[in-house]
Scaffold this motif. Sequence first.
Motif, mmCIF file in Angstrom:
data_model
loop_
_atom_site.group_PDB
_atom_site.id
_atom_site.type_symbol
_atom_site.label_atom_id
_atom_site.label_comp_id
_atom_site.label_asym_id
_atom_site.label_seq_id
_atom_site.Cartn_x
_atom_site.Cartn_y
_atom_site.Cartn_z
ATOM 1 N N GLY A 1 0.812 -1.207 0.000
ATOM 2 C CA GLY A 1 0.000 0.000 0.000
ATOM 3 C C GLY A 1 0.849 1.262 0.000
ATOM 4 N N MET A 2 0.170 2.406 0.119
ATOM 5 C CA MET A 2 0.827 3.708 0.200
ATOM 6 C C MET A 2 0.569 4.315 1.586
ATOM 7 N N SER A 3 1.556 4.996 2.131
ATOM 8 C CA SER A 3 1.446 5.528 3.487
ATOM 9 C C SER A 3 0.769 6.899 3.485
ATOM 10 N N PHE A 4 -0.464 6.938 2.921
ATOM 11 C CA PHE A 4 -1.192 8.208 2.866
ATOM 12 C C PHE A 4 -1.647 8.662 4.259
ATOM 13 N N SER A 5 -1.911 7.706 5.135
ATOM 14 C CA SER A 5 -2.422 8.044 6.466
ATOM 15 C C SER A 5 -1.432 7.661 7.553
#
Length: 434
Positions: A220-224
């Motif tokens: 995933g992406m560490s958007f949060s």
Amino acid sequence: MKHAEAEIREWVEKNEESMIRLVQDLVSFNTVNRVWTGTEKDAQLFLSQVLRDMGLEVDVFTPEEVPGFKEHPGYFPGKDYSDRPNVVAEWKGTGGGQSLIFSSHMDTTTAASGWDRDPWAAHIEDGKLYGLGTFDMKGGLVASISAVRCLKELGFQLQGDVLVESVVDEEFGGANGTLASRIRGYNPDAAIIPEPTNMSVCPGNHGGAQWRVTFTGNTGMSFSGETIINPANIAAKFIVYLEEFEAERQKKGGPAPYFIHDHVLPVIVTRLEAGDMNAPLCDTGPAECHVDLWVECHAGVTEEELEKELVNGFQRKYADEYMKWNKPTFRKLIRFLPGTQVDSKFPLIGLLSEIAGEATDGKYGSITGAPFACDSFMFNQYTNTPAIIMGPVGANAHAPDEYIDIPAFLKLVEIYARTIVQWCGYLDRDGLTT
């Protein structure tokens, strides 16, 4: 004995063409091991007829025909032996001598990319015979057959029995074909395995394991602010560690007497796999990363010990990070091949070395450990038949443009024939023991 040696040498020189042709014939059969199945049948049936034409007693059987095969502790499950026959040929002696078997395998590895010529059309160039399996190990198989043919055609009466076998499924950690012959009862006083040793006499050999090591993480992406652990990064560190692991082990040498100065224990990454290989584009890290590797070891090391040594060393190198990662898992890809060593006092060792040295003016015949794993353990662990490895001179086993050296091949036939005569014993023209 000097007269017998001269007769053997003369026969080998006169029969070079037919011996090379037999190697070419066997190479022309595609006998690639497909790991779980195989393609040896046609070549084995062809060979069985060659051996019958020599006047030998020939036994053709599939491993699964042998009672107790699947129940034996050396059996490795999951293989299909339909239409994959072993071939064992026997020349019975008059009695009173020691018996000997030459044990070879008919299967080859796949034809590696990069061949400059047809792998199955063996041809001669600059004193070398090129073709898939010439070195590993159809050349050695034919050398052993030719040695028996030589002695029969010269009229020798052996006292001990001599056997030649061609088994299926040796490559890729097979060895079940070799096991089947042992269970069937072909366990003489000694064995010679004509694997490619460049005519060194090898009473010991490496072992090895092949695993798929799986590293897991989260994607995933560490958007949060999520914590992302990319298993590909961990796998990369593992590969860096493997280089150090290999170098460190090779400083130590191995067990006496054959591996004291052995500083080559390969650790080979054979495949890497991560991410969705079917997706047109990956915009995030993989959830898993797989590293396939082959790791060799010395005699006396178990598979469990080898895995533990790898994992503990990796953990020590990355002690600050290791506890944050998921523990890597090891999955066996082939059977573990244990290294073995034969007692240095076993008389066939010195006899082979002496004959090889005499026949080649000291160029060949040194006693050392074989730097590879093979099926010798089926003899050395499960029978009372000590197995010595000694085979052709050549290069590029499991690689493009595999070949054997033809002049050295002819010497190998001579060495095998002389070894048979001296090990098995023979009667002279008047029927007296020699």
